[in-house]
Design a protein around this motif. Structure first.
Motif, PDB file in Angstrom:
ATOM      1  N   PHE A 283     -32.265 -43.248  -0.557  1.00  0.00           N
ATOM      2  CA  PHE A 283     -31.336 -44.173  -1.201  1.00  0.00           C
ATOM      3  C   PHE A 283     -31.938 -44.747  -2.491  1.00  0.00           C
ATOM      4  N   ASN A 284     -33.177 -45.235  -2.387  1.00  0.00           N
ATOM      5  CA  ASN A 284     -33.800 -45.880  -3.547  1.00  0.00           C
ATOM      6  C   ASN A 284     -33.906 -44.933  -4.740  1.00  0.00           C
ATOM      7  N   ASN A 285     -34.202 -43.667  -4.463  1.00  0.00           N
ATOM      8  CA  ASN A 285     -34.478 -42.730  -5.557  1.00  0.00           C
ATOM      9  C   ASN A 285     -33.316 -41.813  -5.897  1.00  0.00           C
ATOM     10  N   SER A 286     -32.386 -41.653  -4.971  1.00  0.00           N
ATOM     11  CA  SER A 286     -31.400 -40.607  -5.185  1.00  0.00           C
ATOM     12  C   SER A 286     -29.945 -41.068  -5.039  1.00  0.00           C
ATOM     13  N   THR A 287     -29.523 -41.378  -3.834  1.00  0.00           N
ATOM     14  CA  THR A 287     -28.065 -41.480  -3.609  1.00  0.00           C
ATOM     15  C   THR A 287     -27.398 -42.574  -4.439  1.00  0.00           C
ATOM     16  N   GLN A 288     -28.105 -43.710  -4.672  1.00  0.00           N
ATOM     17  CA  GLN A 288     -27.435 -44.794  -5.407  1.00  0.00           C
ATOM     18  C   GLN A 288     -27.173 -44.415  -6.862  1.00  0.00           C
ATOM     19  N   PHE A 289     -27.868 -43.375  -7.357  1.00  0.00           N
ATOM     20  CA  PHE A 289     -27.675 -42.954  -8.741  1.00  0.00           C
ATOM     21  C   PHE A 289     -26.580 -41.902  -8.882  1.00  0.00           C
ATOM     22  N   MET A 290     -26.022 -41.486  -7.759  1.00  0.00           N
ATOM     23  CA  MET A 290     -24.988 -40.454  -7.825  1.00  0.00           C
ATOM     24  C   MET A 290     -23.675 -41.047  -8.346  1.00  0.00           C
ATOM     25  N   ALA A 291     -22.961 -40.232  -9.111  1.00  0.00           N
ATOM     26  CA  ALA A 291     -21.684 -40.669  -9.668  1.00  0.00           C
ATOM     27  C   ALA A 291     -20.688 -40.904  -8.530  1.00  0.00           C
ATOM     28  N   ASP A 292     -19.767 -41.835  -8.743  1.00  0.00           N
ATOM     29  CA  ASP A 292     -18.789 -42.163  -7.710  1.00  0.00           C
ATOM     30  C   ASP A 292     -18.008 -40.933  -7.253  1.00  0.00           C
ATOM     31  N   ASP A 293     -17.673 -40.059  -8.215  1.00  0.00           N
ATOM     32  CA  ASP A 293     -16.937 -38.845  -7.865  1.00  0.00           C
ATOM     33  C   ASP A 293     -17.751 -37.976  -6.917  1.00  0.00           C
ATOM     34  N   ASP A 294     -19.053 -37.887  -7.201  1.00  0.00           N
ATOM     35  CA  ASP A 294     -19.910 -37.051  -6.353  1.00  0.00           C
ATOM     36  C   ASP A 294     -20.056 -37.661  -4.959  1.00  0.00           C
ATOM     37  N   LEU A 295     -20.143 -38.987  -4.897  1.00  0.00           N
ATOM     38  CA  LEU A 295     -20.242 -39.632  -3.583  1.00  0.00           C
ATOM     39  C   LEU A 295     -18.954 -39.415  -2.794  1.00  0.00           C
ATOM     40  N   ALA A 296     -17.838 -39.499  -3.493  1.00  0.00           N
ATOM     41  CA  ALA A 296     -16.557 -39.256  -2.822  1.00  0.00           C
ATOM     42  C   ALA A 296     -16.496 -37.818  -2.309  1.00  0.00           C
ATOM     43  N   ALA A 297     -17.068 -36.903  -3.092  1.00  0.00           N
ATOM     44  CA  ALA A 297     -17.079 -35.492  -2.689  1.00  0.00           C
ATOM     45  C   ALA A 297     -17.944 -35.297  -1.442  1.00  0.00           C
ATOM     46  N   ILE A 298     -19.110 -35.936  -1.440  1.00  0.00           N
ATOM     47  CA  ILE A 298     -19.986 -35.843  -0.275  1.00  0.00           C
ATOM     48  C   ILE A 298     -19.266 -36.366   0.964  1.00  0.00           C
ATOM     49  N   ALA A 299     -18.606 -37.524   0.807  1.00  0.00           N
ATOM     50  CA  ALA A 299     -17.901 -38.124   1.939  1.00  0.00           C
ATOM     51  C   ALA A 299     -16.811 -37.182   2.452  1.00  0.00           C
ATOM     52  N   ARG A 300     -16.073 -36.583   1.518  1.00  0.00           N
ATOM     53  CA  ARG A 300     -15.000 -35.672   1.920  1.00  0.00           C
ATOM     54  C   ARG A 300     -15.566 -34.487   2.706  1.00  0.00           C
ATOM     55  N   TYR A 301     -16.652 -33.945   2.200  1.00  0.00           N
ATOM     56  CA  TYR A 301     -17.249 -32.779   2.866  1.00  0.00           C
ATOM     57  C   TYR A 301     -17.787 -33.154   4.250  1.00  0.00           C
ATOM     58  N   LEU A 302     -18.538 -34.267   4.333  1.00  0.00           N
ATOM     59  CA  LEU A 302     -19.130 -34.631   5.624  1.00  0.00           C
ATOM     60  C   LEU A 302     -18.045 -34.903   6.664  1.00  0.00           C
ATOM     61  N   LYS A 303     -16.935 -35.512   6.207  1.00  0.00           N
ATOM     62  CA  LYS A 303     -15.856 -35.806   7.158  1.00  0.00           C
ATOM     63  C   LYS A 303     -15.171 -34.541   7.662  1.00  0.00           C
ATOM     64  N   SER A 304     -15.484 -33.400   7.057  1.00  0.00           N
ATOM     65  CA  SER A 304     -14.839 -32.152   7.504  1.00  0.00           C
ATOM     66  C   SER A 304     -15.669 -31.428   8.551  1.00  0.00           C
ATOM     67  N   LEU A 305     -16.852 -31.966   8.890  1.00  0.00           N
ATOM     68  CA  LEU A 305     -17.712 -31.271   9.855  1.00  0.00           C
ATOM     69  C   LEU A 305     -17.422 -31.795  11.258  1.00  0.00           C
ATOM     70  N   PRO A 306     -16.896 -30.957  12.138  1.00  0.00           N
ATOM     71  CA  PRO A 306     -16.503 -31.458  13.461  1.00  0.00           C
ATOM     72  C   PRO A 306     -17.704 -31.882  14.301  1.00  0.00           C
ATOM     73  N   GLY A 307     -17.485 -32.848  15.183  1.00  0.00           N
ATOM     74  CA  GLY A 307     -18.524 -33.289  16.106  1.00  0.00           C
ATOM     75  C   GLY A 307     -18.544 -32.437  17.364  1.00  0.00           C
ATOM     76  N   ASP A 308     -19.444 -32.781  18.249  1.00  0.00           N
ATOM     77  CA  ASP A 308     -19.580 -32.053  19.502  1.00  0.00           C
ATOM     78  C   ASP A 308     -19.584 -33.074  20.640  1.00  0.00           C
ATOM     79  N   PRO A 309     -18.404 -33.308  21.258  1.00  0.00           N
ATOM     80  CA  PRO A 309     -18.312 -34.356  22.290  1.00  0.00           C
ATOM     81  C   PRO A 309     -19.308 -34.139  23.434  1.00  0.00           C
ATOM     82  N   GLN A 310     -19.642 -32.884  23.686  1.00  0.00           N
ATOM     83  CA  GLN A 310     -20.560 -32.604  24.785  1.00  0.00           C
ATOM     84  C   GLN A 310     -21.958 -33.164  24.483  1.00  0.00           C
ATOM     85  N   ARG A 311     -22.403 -32.934  23.246  1.00  0.00           N
ATOM     86  CA  ARG A 311     -23.711 -33.435  22.842  1.00  0.00           C
ATOM     87  C   ARG A 311     -23.672 -34.949  22.671  1.00  0.00           C
ATOM     88  N   ASP A 312     -22.534 -35.449  22.203  1.00  0.00           N
ATOM     89  CA  ASP A 312     -22.414 -36.832  21.774  1.00  0.00           C
ATOM     90  C   ASP A 312     -22.191 -37.805  22.932  1.00  0.00           C
TER      91      ASP A 312
END
Lengths: 445, 152
Positions: A283-312
């Motif tokens: 966070f200190n060195n990287s993520t806070q410097f990312m452009a808002d568009d890029d952060l939104a893109a990361i969020a969109r992508y991560l939200k597309s990865l399904p979970g595993d109820p069995q593991r969870d």
């Protein structure tokens, strides 16, 4: 069998062996092709240099290649591997110890293929299996930044402590052949531009999987993109448990909205959690410097990865704590409740809730133990250090007390992470003791 | 934002994450509440919020806007607080006194919730640190207050 026939047979056998050995020698020392072979970059547009600085932020190069108090990118971070310690190298444009003599193609081979000039293989502590996804444009910009945007520093490289013959680098080429992809990121048809940008950053420069994806026996990340179920499914390393970034309700990002993910990466905190452990550096060195568009893109992508109820496990739900006579309950009330609340709900967004926290729901208790022993690192958001920090309880609480209070925390308010063993506290106490002779092993990231 | 402290309303300008302690001491000049460790470990900064003891050094000021804050300056305006201070004087609890405003706040909060605490309850609740080691005197004063309550 007479002597002549023996010699002839041996000859027939030796020939393929020699050819194979020759091929092997060529394969493990060759310099792979680079699309930049014909490109001589000598002048650098300031816009390209500044674009490259941004790519360096995305990739968090500074995390390993800089030490506090030393020149930026002059190398030096020690990583203890099971074979011996290795050190991140000087990547300033110093022509002798740094990368000042690298051509763009040399630079490309190092970053994306893990091959230094002359064919020497880098250890995959350098996340080239992720950086290979970098686009040609971003590699060109990154090169411009390292040549013109970084001050040369003559800090010498520290030789690795791995003894011969284990220090031979050529077998890494075979590892690469099995585990390291060779192609840059290709936009996935059927997904929009935002998703693809997010996938690019997460898999490529962001190299999130270095910490968050579990590794196999050969220290290989078990998956490098969303086609593999283990991708970003959570992993234990460096005495921390890097949680799942998939849609796992308990241990992942299932309860986080896209704006909450953006807020977390931008400000270091949201209503669910505050960065801690190795993520503080990211966070200190990287993520806070990312452009808002890029952060939104990361969020969109991560939200597309399904979970595993069995593991969870069963989905967490808040439960009011009953009166509790366990020693951990009293320790919690006196040591933790001022910040995290008697009800475990914390003071969002400043002090995180423990009710429903990943560290209270994951089976692996490493993060909970580690932060209780050693506290949190300074979070610096937009140049301002944080007002509230988790103190270290290393000198104040015994192994047994830490086990008791964490057992309470991990079995109250609906939390189901389970009991913590004092032996595990003791082990991590030893590994994270600055004066210890068996320090924590930093893995590849 | 508006803070209600000791039955009075104050307008303060502070970032949402400013610790309540800084607002009380630096902005409003009420220096009876002390800074000790800044990590919620010692209790010197204890104040009451809606009758519960909180450590002001780790309380973001935005979290207590609109709630009733009581500091040591007004503790004698509270019936329970007044009895605590009287007991503290009678038993000559304080030595250097630095932690004592926090101790009094913790004692008041305990007695509000548990008017006649047992010795075990006193030990469990009175966890503020004191470098002079006045713990025995604190315990005696608290025990006395509990006995007065039982005698009523």
């Amino acid at each position: 069998m007479n002597t002549r026939r023996f010699a002839r047979t041996a000859g027939w056998l030796a020939l393929p062996c020699l050819i194979a050995a020759g091929l092997l020698a060529w394969y493990v020392t060759r310099e792979p092709a680079s699309p930049f072979e014909q490109e001589q970059a000598t002048t650098f547009d300031p816009a390209l240099v500044s674009r490259g600085e941004y790519v360096a932020r995305l990739g968090d190069c500074v995390a390993c290649h800089s030490l506090a108090g030393k020149a930026p990118f002059a190398g030096g971070l020690e990583m203890a591997t099971p074979l011996g310690a290795i050190h991140a190298t000087n990547i300033t444009p110093d022509p002798d110890v740094g990368i000042g003599a690298y051509s763009l193609a040399d630079f490309d081979r190092a970053v994306r293929q893990g091959v230094a000039p002359g064919g020497r293989r880098l250890y995959p502590a350098m996340p080239y299996p992720s950086y290979v996804k970098l686009s040609d444009d971003d590699v060109r910009a990154l090169y411009a930044f390292f040549m013109k945007g970084v001050q040369p520093a003559s800090e010498p490289n520290i030789p690795s402590a791995i003894p011969w013959p284990l220090n031979m680098r050529w077998p890494i080429a075979l590892w690469n052949g099995v585990f390291a992809p060779t192609t840059t990121y290709a936009a996935k048809p059927g997904q929009d531009a935002l998703w693809n940008r997010g996938a690019y950053i997460v898999q490529g420069p962001g190299h999130c999987g270095s910490c968050h994806t579990p590794r196999g026996l050969a220290f290989n990340e078990k998956a490098l993109d969303e086609t593999g179920a283990p991708f970003l499914a959570g992993a234990l390393l460096d005495g921390w448990y890097a949680p799942s970034l998939r849609q796992d309700h308990n241990t992942g990002l299932g309860r986080w909205s896209e704006p909450q993910i953006v807020q977390f990466l931008k400000t270091g905190r949201n209503q669910h959690a505050v960065v801690y452990g190795s993520m503080t550096e990211a966070f200190n060195n990287s993520t806070q410097f990312m452009a808002d568009d890029d952060l939104a893109a990361i969020a969109r992508y991560l939200k597309s990865l399904p979970g595993d109820p069995q593991r969870d496990g069963a989905p967490w739900q808040y439960q009011t704590a009953a009166t509790d006579a366990r020693p951990g309950a009293h320790l919690y009330a006196t040591r933790c409740a001022s910040c995290h609340g008697l009800d475990g709900k914390g003071q969002p967004d400043w002090m995180p809730p423990l009710a429903g926290a990943t560290s209270a729901l994951a089976k692996e208790a490493a993060s909970a133990i580690n932060i209780t022993l050693n506290g949190s690192q300074r979070i610096v958001a937009a140049g301002v250090p944080d007002a509230y920090r988790m103190p270290a309880f290393r000198e104040q609480l015994s192994d047994t007390e830490i086990a008791q209070v964490l057992t309470y925390m991990r079995s109250t308010w609906g939390n189901a992470g389970g009991a913590v063993d004092a032996k595990d506290v003791s082990k991590l106490r030893g590994h994270t003791d600055p004066a210890s002779s068996s320090p924590i092993i930093l893995h590849m990231r | 934002m508006e803070l209600r402290i000791n039955q009075k309303a104050y307008q303060v300008e502070a970032d949402a994450d400013t610790p309540l302690l800084w607002v009380i001491r630096d902005d409003l000049g009420m220096t009876g509440t002390k800074y000790g460790c800044g990590l919620a470990q010692c209790g010197a900064c204890s104040v009451l919020v809606d009758g519960n003891v909180v450590r002001a050094c780790v309380t973001p000021v935005a979290a207590v806007a609109g709630r009733e804050i009581t500091t040591i300056e007004a503790i004698e305006a509270d019936d329970v607080g007044k009895r605590v201070v009287a007991a503290w004087v009678e038993h000559q609890v304080a030595q250097c006194g630095y932690c004592q405003s926090g101790q009094v706040m913790a004692a008041t909060a305990l007695l509000k919730h548990t008017p006649a605490p047992t010795p075990a309850q006193i030990d469990a609740a009175m966890v503020n640190l004191c470098r002079c080691g006045t713990y025995n005197a604190i315990h005696t004063a608290m025990d006395d207050l509990a006995k007065q309550e039982r005698a009523l």
